[in-house]
Design an enzyme around this catalytic site. Sequence first.
Site, PDB file in Angstrom:
ATOM      1  N   CYS A 338       0.789  -1.243   0.000  1.00 56.23           N
ATOM      2  CA  CYS A 338       0.000   0.000   0.000  1.00 56.23           C
ATOM      3  C   CYS A 338       0.822   1.294   0.000  1.00 56.23           C
ATOM      4  O   CYS A 338       0.557   2.171  -0.827  1.00 56.23           O
ATOM      5  CB  CYS A 338      -0.982   0.029   1.163  1.00 56.23           C
ATOM      6  SG  CYS A 338      -1.359  -1.534   1.916  1.00 56.23           S
ATOM      7  N   ARG A 367       6.495 -11.265   5.474  1.00 54.11           N
ATOM      8  CA  ARG A 367       5.874 -11.120   6.786  1.00 54.11           C
ATOM      9  C   ARG A 367       6.449 -12.152   7.721  1.00 54.11           C
ATOM     10  O   ARG A 367       6.624 -13.306   7.337  1.00 54.11           O
ATOM     11  CB  ARG A 367       4.364 -11.304   6.686  1.00 54.11           C
ATOM     12  CG  ARG A 367       3.718 -10.200   5.890  1.00 54.11           C
ATOM     13  CD  ARG A 367       2.239 -10.425   5.711  1.00 54.11           C
ATOM     14  NE  ARG A 367       1.691  -9.369   4.853  1.00 54.11           N
ATOM     15  CZ  ARG A 367       0.449  -9.330   4.435  1.00 54.11           C
ATOM     16  NH1 ARG A 367      -0.390 -10.281   4.794  1.00 54.11           N
ATOM     17  NH2 ARG A 367       0.036  -8.353   3.673  1.00 54.11           N
ATOM     18  N   ASP A 387      -2.458  -7.548  -5.572  1.00 52.62           N
ATOM     19  CA  ASP A 387      -2.839  -6.396  -4.779  1.00 52.62           C
ATOM     20  C   ASP A 387      -3.263  -5.236  -5.668  1.00 52.62           C
ATOM     21  O   ASP A 387      -2.607  -4.933  -6.652  1.00 52.62           O
ATOM     22  CB  ASP A 387      -1.606  -5.972  -3.968  1.00 52.62           C
ATOM     23  CG  ASP A 387      -1.982  -5.304  -2.670  1.00 52.62           C
ATOM     24  OD1 ASP A 387      -3.188  -5.135  -2.432  1.00 52.62           O
ATOM     25  OD2 ASP A 387      -1.064  -4.974  -1.900  1.00 52.62           O
ATOM     26  N   HIS A 389      -4.932  -1.100  -5.353  1.00 49.68           N
ATOM     27  CA  HIS A 389      -5.423   0.014  -4.556  1.00 49.68           C
ATOM     28  C   HIS A 389      -6.179   0.954  -5.472  1.00 49.68           C
ATOM     29  O   HIS A 389      -5.666   1.349  -6.515  1.00 49.68           O
ATOM     30  CB  HIS A 389      -4.270   0.712  -3.848  1.00 49.68           C
ATOM     31  CG  HIS A 389      -3.641  -0.172  -2.825  1.00 49.68           C
ATOM     32  ND1 HIS A 389      -2.533  -0.937  -3.080  1.00 49.68           N
ATOM     33  CD2 HIS A 389      -4.019  -0.461  -1.552  1.00 49.68           C
ATOM     34  CE1 HIS A 389      -2.248  -1.650  -2.002  1.00 49.68           C
ATOM     35  NE2 HIS A 389      -3.127  -1.393  -1.070  1.00 49.68           N
ATOM     36  N   LYS A 473     -15.243  -3.542   5.679  1.00 46.80           N
ATOM     37  CA  LYS A 473     -14.764  -4.381   4.583  1.00 46.80           C
ATOM     38  C   LYS A 473     -15.774  -5.463   4.220  1.00 46.80           C
ATOM     39  O   LYS A 473     -16.700  -5.741   4.980  1.00 46.80           O
ATOM     40  CB  LYS A 473     -13.440  -5.037   4.971  1.00 46.80           C
ATOM     41  CG  LYS A 473     -13.553  -5.891   6.220  1.00 46.80           C
ATOM     42  CD  LYS A 473     -12.250  -6.628   6.517  1.00 46.80           C
ATOM     43  CE  LYS A 473     -12.401  -7.445   7.794  1.00 46.80           C
ATOM     44  NZ  LYS A 473     -11.365  -8.403   8.025  1.00 46.80           N
ATOM     45  N   HIS A 519      -8.458  -0.959  -0.539  1.00 46.52           N
ATOM     46  CA  HIS A 519      -7.491  -2.048  -0.736  1.00 46.52           C
ATOM     47  C   HIS A 519      -8.303  -3.237  -1.213  1.00 46.52           C
ATOM     48  O   HIS A 519      -9.372  -3.507  -0.678  1.00 46.52           O
ATOM     49  CB  HIS A 519      -6.840  -2.510   0.566  1.00 46.52           C
ATOM     50  CG  HIS A 519      -6.227  -1.445   1.389  1.00 46.52           C
ATOM     51  ND1 HIS A 519      -4.871  -1.284   1.462  1.00 46.52           N
ATOM     52  CD2 HIS A 519      -6.758  -0.526   2.209  1.00 46.52           C
ATOM     53  CE1 HIS A 519      -4.610  -0.292   2.302  1.00 46.52           C
ATOM     54  NE2 HIS A 519      -5.726   0.175   2.775  1.00 46.52           N
TER      55      HIS A 519
END
Length: 644
Positions: A338, A367, A387, A389, A473, A519
């Site tokens: 992001c 991660r 991903d 945005h 979300k 997102h």
Amino acid sequence: MPERKITVTLPDGSEHRVPAGTSAAEILCGTAGRIPADWVAARVNGKAWDLARPLTDDAKVEPIPWDDPEGQRIYHHSTTHIMAQAVKALFPDTKITIGPAIEDGFYYDFDRPQPFTPEDLERIEAKMREIIAADYVVSRYEWPRLRVHEYFQQRGEDYKTELLSEFEGDTFSCYQQGEFIDLCVGPHVPSTGRIKAFKLLKVAGAYWRGDEHKQMLQRIYGTSWPSEELLQAYLHKQEEARKRDHRVLGRQLDLFSINEMVGPGLVLWHPKGAMVRYLIENFWREEHLRRGYDFVYTPHVGRIQLWETSGHLGWYKENMFAAMEMEGQDYMAKPMNCPFHIQVYQSKLRSYRELPVRFFELGTVYRYERGGVLHGLLRVRGLTQDDAHIFCRADQINDEVEAVLDLVFFMMKSFGFEEYKIELSLRDPKDRAKYIGSDAVWDQAEQALETTLQRMDLPYKRAAGEANFYGPKIDIKLVDAIGREWQLPTVQLDFQLPERFDLSYMGEDGQRHRTVMIHRAILGSVERFFGILIEHYAGAFPVWLAPVQARVMTITDRQREYATRVGEQLQAMGIRAETDLRNEKISYKIREAQTEKIPYMLVVGDREVAAEAAAVRLRGGKDLGPMPVQECLARIRDEIDRKV
Ligand SMILES: [Zn+2]
Ligand SMILES: [Zn+2]
């Protein structure tokens, strides 16, 4: 002394004045009423509660049936007490420790010098059946600390006294059934006869408290269900899942590996796995282009200041790889894409006219996950997100969310997922402090998500309190071929990052306005999605995704030249084809291709050569018989194009 009364509220909203000390069951079923067979416990003011336990204060009371997730936990946990009771009855020197419920089952850790054998498990099961048949009432006591301590110390239950010494408080609940008493917060089913079907599954070693310096215990796993049919269905599904395990198939089909030398949770894609990934990614990129996304590429590391501004250092630090220093500056591997996409957005002033902008990247992030939770491709430390945005105006949220959901359903269909479950996660209205952003913004965003779901006529579940602190979300769970649910697509509104990075656009009014940020990931991560796909298809990828789509096999050496020519024809049609010209028995060659789950096998002998044909077999064992090579080619090509 007059009897003290309390007010109880039933699920239908009715209020009743009853004497304090009335049990939850008496309130729900009446004093003479029977407790319905599927009730496991009660919920009192939102807290799980034994049906027989008296109420002392005003309360909202409702039953917890088995099919409530909490009901299943209580059911499993009640079964583990029965198992512990059976173990103590058969092996009195065994020490009990803890026995929690887990997903679809339970375990209990025991300290016993001799290992439990499969025969022991059978004996334990038989004893459990006796305990269930005896239908012991499960009673709850509240004992003072000293009494609990004495009880377990006299019986040599050191683990229980150790636990007790760490608990705070003066009184503790203990549960009794028959001669067996355990220290436990509960609640439990009303009596042992409530457990209808169970099975002990395996024994594994486990350290006391998960600490390798402490005593090694024996953990017995089991599962329990309200009917024999449900138990058998569960065992069958487990067996199916075992056959589909992506770690096993990954090795067998030579798709990927993970090794200690490279590091846990870091995936090596072998050529065949990489081919499937390439196909997924290409398909995915094309589809995004068609739907108005712009591609971006961003680095794998960024300066620490970036992560300070984004807030990740504040709330995500324990999941990030440690910083690395260069020229006196700290850099960190990205756990999310992001902030980079935000930097692209901010590279120039944006006008209301150019919104929405949609940036898409197959962005690899890193991660930190504890070693113990890593699991094949499903839980890794390096993962590539699909991903995107979306930066838009508030009035564009509905259309953007709808377009994302449309892409979700297109994707699910393309990969053979027919069923799904949608959850709309909203803020907890009682806990405003938890969330950032004004009520007005939240109301608008929540409404935008909900009206979009309604406009698209999609069934969904509202989950109050499940929103991120930075925005509401929509999460979607896909149901796979054997009925397991996988959380994959997610669409999240974010009110935090636009504030932190001061994202804005120039409005029609010549003023700066706050940009809305969405997102969204649909596959989630390519690694995890691949793991799920392997299990969903049991390694037999549909033709368009199969790393090898067809193999031409000779019966004798006489067909070598012809087989080579057919292989070349397939390749010329864009079909991933191989030839097997080895001097092996044809049955052996076919078996091997079946194990490799190659969709099409083209067997050629003298007759096929003469007829310009091939005898076509499918990996499932179906024999299509001889067909002209051109016909077979067209058939494969058609399946590839239709993605079936
Ligand atoms: Zn318990
Ligand atoms: Zn993001």
